[in-house]
Each structure stands twice: as C-alpha cells, then as structure tokens.
Design a protein around this motif. Structure first.
Motif, PDB file in Angstrom:
ATOM      1  N   ALA A 175      35.087 -20.518 -49.954  1.00 14.59           N
ATOM      2  CA  ALA A 175      34.055 -19.578 -49.503  1.00 14.59           C
ATOM      3  C   ALA A 175      34.486 -19.080 -48.132  1.00 14.59           C
ATOM      4  N   TRP A 176      33.748 -18.110 -47.619  1.00 12.69           N
ATOM      5  CA  TRP A 176      33.971 -17.602 -46.276  1.00 12.69           C
ATOM      6  C   TRP A 176      32.799 -18.010 -45.396  1.00 12.69           C
ATOM      7  N   LEU A 177      33.095 -18.488 -44.208  1.00 16.61           N
ATOM      8  CA  LEU A 177      32.061 -18.835 -43.233  1.00 16.61           C
ATOM      9  C   LEU A 177      32.014 -17.725 -42.186  1.00 16.61           C
ATOM     10  N   VAL A 178      30.875 -17.052 -42.085  1.00 17.11           N
ATOM     11  CA  VAL A 178      30.713 -15.965 -41.123  1.00 17.11           C
ATOM     12  C   VAL A 178      30.358 -16.576 -39.775  1.00 17.11           C
ATOM     13  N   LEU A 179      31.273 -16.467 -38.821  1.00 15.39           N
ATOM     14  CA  LEU A 179      31.117 -17.083 -37.500  1.00 15.39           C
ATOM     15  C   LEU A 179      30.602 -16.101 -36.452  1.00 15.39           C
ATOM     16  N   GLY A 180      30.845 -14.827 -36.647  1.00 12.18           N
ATOM     17  CA  GLY A 180      30.537 -13.825 -35.632  1.00 12.18           C
ATOM     18  C   GLY A 180      29.098 -13.349 -35.694  1.00 12.18           C
ATOM     19  N   TYR A 181      28.502 -13.191 -34.546  1.00 17.22           N
ATOM     20  CA  TYR A 181      27.117 -12.723 -34.451  1.00 17.22           C
ATOM     21  C   TYR A 181      26.971 -11.331 -35.060  1.00 17.22           C
ATOM     22  N   HIS A 182      27.819 -10.398 -34.673  1.00 16.32           N
ATOM     23  CA  HIS A 182      27.703  -9.030 -35.169  1.00 16.32           C
ATOM     24  C   HIS A 182      28.065  -8.955 -36.654  1.00 16.32           C
ATOM     25  N   ASN A 212      21.979 -24.734 -39.935  1.00 15.72           N
ATOM     26  CA  ASN A 212      23.217 -24.468 -39.205  1.00 15.72           C
ATOM     27  C   ASN A 212      24.110 -23.535 -40.005  1.00 15.72           C
ATOM     28  N   ALA A 213      24.093 -23.701 -41.299  1.00 16.44           N
ATOM     29  CA  ALA A 213      24.792 -22.805 -42.224  1.00 16.44           C
ATOM     30  C   ALA A 213      23.841 -22.496 -43.372  1.00 16.44           C
ATOM     31  N   MET A 214      23.795 -21.234 -43.772  1.00 14.12           N
ATOM     32  CA  MET A 214      22.810 -20.818 -44.770  1.00 14.12           C
ATOM     33  C   MET A 214      23.512 -20.222 -45.986  1.00 14.12           C
ATOM     34  N   ILE A 266      29.043 -17.757 -46.512  1.00 18.45           N
ATOM     35  CA  ILE A 266      28.059 -18.665 -45.941  1.00 18.45           C
ATOM     36  C   ILE A 266      27.706 -18.152 -44.543  1.00 18.45           C
ATOM     37  N   MET A 267      26.417 -18.022 -44.288  1.00 25.81           N
ATOM     38  CA  MET A 267      25.969 -17.512 -42.997  1.00 25.81           C
ATOM     39  C   MET A 267      26.036 -18.627 -41.948  1.00 25.81           C
ATOM     40  N   GLY A 268      27.031 -18.546 -41.051  1.00 19.21           N
ATOM     41  CA  GLY A 268      27.218 -19.573 -40.030  1.00 19.21           C
ATOM     42  C   GLY A 268      26.292 -19.332 -38.844  1.00 19.21           C
ATOM     43  N   ILE A 269      25.028 -19.637 -39.005  1.00 23.35           N
ATOM     44  CA  ILE A 269      24.045 -19.329 -37.969  1.00 23.35           C
ATOM     45  C   ILE A 269      24.344 -20.088 -36.688  1.00 23.35           C
ATOM     46  N   GLY A 270      24.685 -21.364 -36.804  1.00 25.66           N
ATOM     47  CA  GLY A 270      25.024 -22.138 -35.615  1.00 25.66           C
ATOM     48  C   GLY A 270      26.225 -21.561 -34.891  1.00 25.66           C
ATOM     49  N   ALA A 271      27.215 -21.107 -35.641  1.00 26.92           N
ATOM     50  CA  ALA A 271      28.404 -20.510 -35.039  1.00 26.92           C
ATOM     51  C   ALA A 271      28.078 -19.167 -34.405  1.00 26.92           C
ATOM     52  N   ALA A 272      27.298 -18.326 -35.090  1.00 27.68           N
ATOM     53  CA  ALA A 272      26.951 -17.004 -34.566  1.00 27.68           C
ATOM     54  C   ALA A 272      26.146 -17.112 -33.279  1.00 27.68           C
ATOM     55  N   ASN A 273      25.255 -18.104 -33.211  1.00 27.65           N
ATOM     56  CA  ASN A 273      24.482 -18.303 -31.986  1.00 27.65           C
ATOM     57  C   ASN A 273      25.373 -18.686 -30.802  1.00 27.65           C
ATOM     58  N   ASP A 274      26.555 -19.224 -31.102  1.00 30.50           N
ATOM     59  CA  ASP A 274      27.487 -19.673 -30.067  1.00 30.50           C
ATOM     60  C   ASP A 274      28.629 -18.675 -29.864  1.00 30.50           C
TER      61      ASP A 274
END
Length: 407
Positions: free
Chosen positions: A37-44, A278-280, A303-311
């Motif tokens: 899968a892909w983990l989206v790390l970037g906020y934008h 943290n991941a959705m 996968i929406m990396g919410i914890g990563a995007a917040n950082d």
C-alpha cells in the motif's frame, strides 16, 4: 516496512521522517506480508486525496487486492478493510444518503445533559479505584468512558457496554481475533435492535434501525458497527494520550497545572502529537496518477498517514508552542470529515477534566519507556497507563448507571 510496526513503534515520528527523507511525501508500506500500500505522509498530499473523490475512492471494491483475491478471507485486516454498505465506504450521492442518520444523531445531542451524564459516570469510574491509591488509567478509565457516554443514546446497559468495548479493541487491533470481535459486535447489535424500548424517538439504535435513508438490513447493521467503532476507539485514544502527555511531559504538565494552559489546549496538542487514528484506512486510486513524486496505479490502496501529516515540516517546521492551532488533520478532511467532532471533544474534555479534578496528584509508576501502544496498524492507544495518587473516598457520585437518553 509493515504499517503495524510503524504505527506501534516507540517513536513513529522518527520513522515518518526517515520515510519522508527516502521516498518523499508518499511512501510504500506493507499492510501484511506481500500486500503493498502507499502511506500518505504529506499534509498537502493528504488534503488532496481526501478532497478528490473523483480520483481517490473510499470504496474497497476498487482495491485490486480484493478484486484479485490477494487479501485472504481470514485476514485480520478484513473487518476494517472489506466493503461494508456504509457511508465510510461510499462516495458522492451514496455517501451523502447514508451519512444523513449520523448527522441527525449528532445534531440531536443535548450538550448540557450529555456533559452532566458523562461527569457522573466518570466520577463513578474514578470512585471504583480512588481508595486504592493506584490505577491503570487506560483500562480502568479511558477505555470505559466513551461507551458509557454513548450508552444513553443507544439504550445499552453496563454489561453490554463493557462487552462492546472489548469488541472495539479487537476490531481496531486488526489482529488474530479481529473477525471474532466483529461477529460478537454484530450479535450485540442484533440484540440492541430487537430490544423493546419505551421512547423510540430518543433512542439512536431505533433511529438507525428505522431511518428511511438506510434501506437494507445490511446498511442498518453497518451503520451501527461504524458508530460503535468510530464513536469509541478514537475517543479512547484521545483521552488516554492527553492524560499520558500531561502526566509524563513536565513542560506540558507545568503549563496546564499552572493555569496557563486549558484542557482544550491540551486536547488539541494531543491531536497534533498523537491523533486518535494515527493511520486511517483507506482510499483507492481510480485512475493512474502521480502523487508526491510516486506513480500510483488504478486500484492501489492509500493509507492516510494522519500522524505523519500532522508532523509534516512544511506546516510544522518545529515543535513550537502553537496552542490553539486546530489545523491538524486528526478528524480527516473533505466530504468524509468526521461529523462527531463536538461530541468527541465533549467526551474527551469531560473525562480528562474530571479525573484531574478528583485526583490532582497523579504520578506515573513505571518508566515512560514502558508505555507502549497496543499493537494496531491504525491507533496508538497505550496498552496501560499505571499511576499512583493520594487515596481518597469519593463515593458513587451523583448518578448511578442508567440508560437515560441525552438527546
């Protein structure tokens, strides 16, 4: 790298930074061995994905791994990632149709009555361990509060509530017992729907069971599953992580207890540092496209990396004290933005404030490094939060357990 290992690591933000340096704002991960899968790390990038249904669908039937049978029927990921006929897994008009009962249920909440009820039940929980002088604030408190708060709306008694909490942990853990937990929850939902009620107009179970926008039994059950999971696990995590920060971070605790930082500020900081999800899961690519420097193919899972995007250093270049900033993505964004932010904040705020007021001298009884999260690819709820305090008798509180509605 396995998503569960990332989310459950001692310092996921360090892992996110490493992934970002190597791959950019979108990184490859494994959901289970051999399942990419892909983990989206970037906020934008995360905002772009959540706001564009025409490119990124919530419907798992668009996932090539499901279509091709590469996700085993007994995979522990199935309860969270297989298709359910519910607004969470729908797009466009279908999503809007099935979301109406959720919005109406939230809109019926009487905030004042709910706050009184939650305070009373939090008081009763603390009273159970206050004379002992020690407690586990996750399993004896945070894990119990949200379902207790929802019990009035659903018409659920204490014993059934406790069983439902266990099923929520099982499903969200995506471990070997996830399917069993899901089926147990399904049985309990059937019992909830079948139970006679004296005031159906004030009962959220009745609302889901008879709402005209939910046209099949499968849709009604799926709506109940979603409400019980989404209404509990994120709030449990939010309460537990806020209490953990306040007890273990001297800088944070000093500001809060010195009166220079309110409980809402503490709750917001917890949403930045340790978002409830943290991941959705998940979005599914509808057309070949480039995102964050990666070429995504139709059917890929994001996968929406919410914890990563917040950082993301692009929006938080340092860990400055920006109290009151609510630009985090803890509640997601776009059409699927969480509809229950106000009730969730009410539950978390009341739970945190009540235990702090009743037990003002909480101290951690284990090294901070011992506070590890329960294994999950999605959440970082501490497995336990053992504390000590001055023993005191509180009584049973102003209200015993009841299933009175707060709508």
């Amino acid at each position: 790298m396995a998503l569960t290992d990332i989310v459950s690591s001692p310092d996921p933000h360090a892992v996110y930074r490493q992934l970002r340096e190597r791959y950019g704002p979108v990184a490859p991960v494994e959901l289970e061995p051999g399942l990419p899968a892909w983990l989206v790390l970037g906020y934008h990038e995360l905002l772009a994905v959540t706001r564009q249904e025409q490119l990124f669908s919530r419907d798992p039937r668009n996932w090539h791994a499901l279509r091709e049978g590469r996700l085993a029927a007994d995979s522990p990921l199935m309860p969270m990632m297989r298709y359910h006929p519910v607004c969470y897994h729908a797009d466009g008009a279908e999503h809007r149709r099935m979301r109406v009962p959720f919005d109406e249920g939230v809109g019926r909440l009487n905030e004042r009555a709910a706050r009184r009820l939650i305070e009373a039940r939090c008081h009763a929980l603390v009273a159970k361990f206050s004379e002992a002088g020690h407690a586990d604030l996750v399993n004896e408190y945070a894990a119990q509060v949200p379902m207790m708060a929802l019990a009035g709306l659903f018409g659920v008694g204490q014993e059934q509530s406790e069983e439902l909490v266990r099923t929520v942990f099982g499903v969200m853990g995506s471990g070997p017992d996830s399917e069993e937990a899901y089926q147990t929850q399904h049985r309990i939902i059937g019992e909830m729907i079948a139970r006679p009620r004296s005031a159906p107009d004030e009962d959220l179970t009745w609302t889901f069971a008879h709402h005209p926008n939910l046209v099949t039994e499968e849709e009604r059950y799926a709506a109940m599953h979603l409400t019980l999971i989404a209404g509990n696990m994120p709030a449990i995590s939010w309460i537990a992580q806020t209490l953990r920060m306040m007890i273990t971070d001297p800088r944070f605790a000093a500001r809060l207890r010195g009166g220079r930082l309110g409980v809402d500020d503490a709750l917001d900081e917890a949403l930045w540092r340790e978002p409830p999800l943290n991941a959705m899961p998940a979005r599914y690519v509808l057309h070949d496209i480039e995102l964050g420097g990666q070429v995504l193919r139709r059917g890929d899972c994001l996968i929406m990396g919410i914890g990563a995007a917040n950082d993301d250093p692009e929006i938080r270049p340092d860990e400055g004290e920006d109290w009151g900033n609510r630009a985090h993505l803890a509640f997601s964004a776009g059409p699927h933005r969480c509809p229950a932010q106000l009730p969730a904040r009410l539950i978390a705020r009341t739970a945190v404030r009540t235990v702090l007021n009743l037990l003002p001298d909480l101290e951690l009884t284990v090294p901070v490094t011992d506070l590890v999260p329960s294994p999950s690819p999605w959440t970082r709820v501490p497995a336990r939060l053992p504390v000590s305090f001055t023993p005191r008798r509180l009584g049973d509180g102003p209200q015993s357990w009841a299933t009175d509605p707060v709508g």
